[in-house]
Design a protein around this motif. Structure first.
Motif, PDB file in Angstrom:
ATOM      1  N   ILE A 128       0.841  -1.198   0.000  1.00  0.00           N
ATOM      2  CA  ILE A 128       0.000   0.000   0.000  1.00  0.00           C
ATOM      3  C   ILE A 128       0.877   1.250   0.000  1.00  0.00           C
ATOM      4  N   ALA A 129       1.918   1.240   0.831  1.00  0.00           N
ATOM      5  CA  ALA A 129       2.814   2.392   0.896  1.00  0.00           C
ATOM      6  C   ALA A 129       3.517   2.624  -0.437  1.00  0.00           C
ATOM      7  N   ALA A 130       3.941   1.547  -1.085  1.00  0.00           N
ATOM      8  CA  ALA A 130       4.616   1.684  -2.385  1.00  0.00           C
ATOM      9  C   ALA A 130       3.670   2.283  -3.425  1.00  0.00           C
ATOM     10  N   ARG A 131       2.401   1.860  -3.404  1.00  0.00           N
ATOM     11  CA  ARG A 131       1.437   2.410  -4.355  1.00  0.00           C
ATOM     12  C   ARG A 131       1.166   3.878  -4.056  1.00  0.00           C
ATOM     13  N   HIS A 132       1.069   4.220  -2.778  1.00  0.00           N
ATOM     14  CA  HIS A 132       0.855   5.615  -2.407  1.00  0.00           C
ATOM     15  C   HIS A 132       2.052   6.480  -2.819  1.00  0.00           C
ATOM     16  N   ASP A 133       3.253   5.954  -2.650  1.00  0.00           N
ATOM     17  CA  ASP A 133       4.448   6.709  -3.043  1.00  0.00           C
ATOM     18  C   ASP A 133       4.437   6.967  -4.551  1.00  0.00           C
ATOM     19  N   ALA A 134       4.008   5.970  -5.325  1.00  0.00           N
ATOM     20  CA  ALA A 134       3.959   6.141  -6.778  1.00  0.00           C
ATOM     21  C   ALA A 134       2.945   7.219  -7.160  1.00  0.00           C
ATOM     22  N   VAL A 135       1.788   7.202  -6.501  1.00  0.00           N
ATOM     23  CA  VAL A 135       0.776   8.220  -6.771  1.00  0.00           C
ATOM     24  C   VAL A 135       1.291   9.605  -6.383  1.00  0.00           C
ATOM     25  N   GLU A 136       1.955   9.698  -5.210  1.00  0.00           N
ATOM     26  CA  GLU A 136       2.472  10.981  -4.742  1.00  0.00           C
ATOM     27  C   GLU A 136       3.508  11.552  -5.707  1.00  0.00           C
ATOM     28  N   ALA A 137       4.320  10.661  -6.281  1.00  0.00           N
ATOM     29  CA  ALA A 137       5.362  11.120  -7.195  1.00  0.00           C
ATOM     30  C   ALA A 137       4.765  11.838  -8.398  1.00  0.00           C
ATOM     31  N   TYR A 138       3.612  11.383  -8.845  1.00  0.00           N
ATOM     32  CA  TYR A 138       2.971  12.028  -9.986  1.00  0.00           C
ATOM     33  C   TYR A 138       2.139  13.231  -9.558  1.00  0.00           C
ATOM     34  N   VAL A 139       1.499  13.154  -8.399  1.00  0.00           N
ATOM     35  CA  VAL A 139       0.689  14.277  -7.923  1.00  0.00           C
ATOM     36  C   VAL A 139       1.552  15.528  -7.732  1.00  0.00           C
ATOM     37  N   THR A 140       2.775  15.323  -7.307  1.00  0.00           N
ATOM     38  CA  THR A 140       3.676  16.461  -7.072  1.00  0.00           C
ATOM     39  C   THR A 140       4.400  16.899  -8.345  1.00  0.00           C
ATOM     40  N   ALA A 141       4.100  16.266  -9.468  1.00  0.00           N
ATOM     41  CA  ALA A 141       4.731  16.647 -10.744  1.00  0.00           C
ATOM     42  C   ALA A 141       3.652  16.777 -11.820  1.00  0.00           C
ATOM     43  N   PRO A 142       2.801  17.807 -11.734  1.00  0.00           N
ATOM     44  CA  PRO A 142       1.682  17.946 -12.684  1.00  0.00           C
ATOM     45  C   PRO A 142       2.121  18.077 -14.134  1.00  0.00           C
ATOM     46  N   ALA A 143       3.267  18.705 -14.378  1.00  0.00           N
ATOM     47  CA  ALA A 143       3.741  18.838 -15.759  1.00  0.00           C
ATOM     48  C   ALA A 143       4.074  17.475 -16.347  1.00  0.00           C
ATOM     49  N   THR A 144       4.688  16.617 -15.524  1.00  0.00           N
ATOM     50  CA  THR A 144       4.999  15.265 -15.989  1.00  0.00           C
ATOM     51  C   THR A 144       3.726  14.476 -16.250  1.00  0.00           C
ATOM     52  N   VAL A 145       2.728  14.628 -15.381  1.00  0.00           N
ATOM     53  CA  VAL A 145       1.459  13.944 -15.577  1.00  0.00           C
ATOM     54  C   VAL A 145       0.842  14.346 -16.915  1.00  0.00           C
ATOM     55  N   LYS A 146       0.890  15.617 -17.234  1.00  0.00           N
ATOM     56  CA  LYS A 146       0.330  16.107 -18.495  1.00  0.00           C
ATOM     57  C   LYS A 146       1.046  15.467 -19.684  1.00  0.00           C
ATOM     58  N   ASP A 147       2.372  15.388 -19.608  1.00  0.00           N
ATOM     59  CA  ASP A 147       3.144  14.778 -20.700  1.00  0.00           C
ATOM     60  C   ASP A 147       2.852  13.287 -20.819  1.00  0.00           C
ATOM     61  N   VAL A 148       2.777  12.595 -19.685  1.00  0.00           N
ATOM     62  CA  VAL A 148       2.517  11.160 -19.705  1.00  0.00           C
ATOM     63  C   VAL A 148       1.138  10.873 -20.301  1.00  0.00           C
ATOM     64  N   ARG A 149       0.137  11.638 -19.901  1.00  0.00           N
ATOM     65  CA  ARG A 149      -1.214  11.436 -20.433  1.00  0.00           C
ATOM     66  C   ARG A 149      -1.256  11.716 -21.928  1.00  0.00           C
ATOM     67  N   ARG A 150      -0.527  12.730 -22.374  1.00  0.00           N
ATOM     68  CA  ARG A 150      -0.481  13.044 -23.805  1.00  0.00           C
ATOM     69  C   ARG A 150       0.116  11.882 -24.592  1.00  0.00           C
ATOM     70  N   ILE A 151       1.175  11.304 -24.067  1.00  0.00           N
ATOM     71  CA  ILE A 151       1.826  10.191 -24.764  1.00  0.00           C
ATOM     72  C   ILE A 151       0.940   8.951 -24.760  1.00  0.00           C
ATOM     73  N   LEU A 152       0.323   8.653 -23.609  1.00  0.00           N
ATOM     74  CA  LEU A 152      -0.478   7.441 -23.497  1.00  0.00           C
ATOM     75  C   LEU A 152      -1.718   7.481 -24.382  1.00  0.00           C
ATOM     76  N   ARG A 153      -2.240   8.667 -24.657  1.00  0.00           N
ATOM     77  CA  ARG A 153      -3.447   8.760 -25.487  1.00  0.00           C
ATOM     78  C   ARG A 153      -3.240   8.179 -26.879  1.00  0.00           C
ATOM     79  N   GLY A 154      -2.016   8.160 -27.343  1.00  0.00           N
ATOM     80  CA  GLY A 154      -1.766   7.671 -28.697  1.00  0.00           C
ATOM     81  C   GLY A 154      -1.388   6.215 -28.784  1.00  0.00           C
TER      82      GLY A 154
END
Length: 276
Positions: A128-154
């Motif tokens: 559970i802690a490992a999954r929460h850490d993974a989520v936190e890593a993306y929540v604190t990096a909104p620009a990276t989340v935007k790029d990842v979502r853009r790439i995954l859409r294709g």
């Protein structure tokens, strides 16, 4: 399936685990005779690693499905006559679920994974802690989340395309999904997103395959090979320039008259005969 059975027998499982796995393979062999489905190596999950819920509990929590329904609008409150109201607006629709309310995924595999997580919650604190850490890593990096979502859409639904190809039921567009997904995977690796590191050997292998598929496949792919007969002569699965032999055969098919004229000129010059 022979290789799958051998891997199952060689795995460090208890006899009843191996027997259950072989029964599942028997079902696959019986329902898909002659096919070779894509099977991943089995993993043993501890019984207490995930929360077990019976069907009644799952239904009452409405995690991924809902027995409730949203009532249709009152036709008497609609300004248009009842006959003008769309049929789908009068039908009762499934109610919301936890999955439908929080699902912001952009790919089919991502949505299915999120659904499986909700249906089988973790109970191990380290997991559970490992999954929460993974989520936190993306929540604190909104620009990276935007790029990842853009790439995954294709990417497309890679897992289902691979399964269809392995079952000999794939289409040219499934190959296109594989090609795009591999190319997008390379973009994700280059993005250096907060995710587990990818072994260099895997990166090299997938990059090479992505380059080959990218140069081999045409820009616009037909839905199936059968559709090629009804399309223009320029329609193709393999791109022009990838195979010299295939290009020659296409030229012979599409430019038969020009080829005959070329042969006439060649043999006229070789034989000295004015008329052939």
């Amino acid at each position: 399936l022979v290789a799958a059975r051998a891997a199952l027998d060689a795995a460090p499982f208890a006899p009843h685990h191996t027997a259950a796995g072989n029964l599942l393979l028997d079902v696959v062999a019986g329902t898909h005779p002659g096919a070779t489905p894509l099977l991943h190596p089995p993993r043993l999950c501890a019984r207490d690693s995930m929360l077990s819920m019976d069907a009644a509990t799952r239904a009452s929590l409405e995690l991924t499905s809902s027995s409730a329904a949203v009532a249709p609008p009152d036709v008497t409150e609609v300004s248009e006559p009842a006959s003008a109201v769309p049929v789908h607006a009068l039908a009762r629709k499934p109610g919301p679920t936890l999955l439908s309310l929080i699902d912001k995924t952009v790919t089919g595999p991502g949505g299915r994974m999120l659904g499986s997580w909700l249906a089988s919650p973790l109970t191990s604190l380290p997991d559970i802690a490992a999954r929460h850490d993974a989520v936190e890593a993306y929540v604190t990096a909104p620009a990276t989340v935007k790029d990842v979502r853009r790439i995954l859409r294709g990417t497309g639904d890679l897992s289902r395309s691979l399964q269809r190809l392995c079952m000999a039921k794939g289409s040219p567009r499934d190959l296109g999904v594989v090609s795009r997904s591999l190319a997008k995977a390379a973009e994700l690796v280059a993005l250096d997103a907060p995710s587990p590191p990818v072994p260099p050997s895997v990166v090299a292998a997938t990059s090479g395959l992505a380059a080959t598929l990218g140069s081999a496949l045409a820009d616009t792919l037909p839905i199936s090979l059968a559709d090629l007969s009804g399309l223009s002569s320029g329609a193709a699965v393999i791109a022009a320039g990838f195979s010299a032999e295939l290009d020659r055969k296409r030229a012979a098919r599409d430019d038969g008259a020009a080829l005959v004229a070329e042969l006439e000129t060649k043999y006229r010059d070789a034989t000295g005969l004015a008329a052939l």
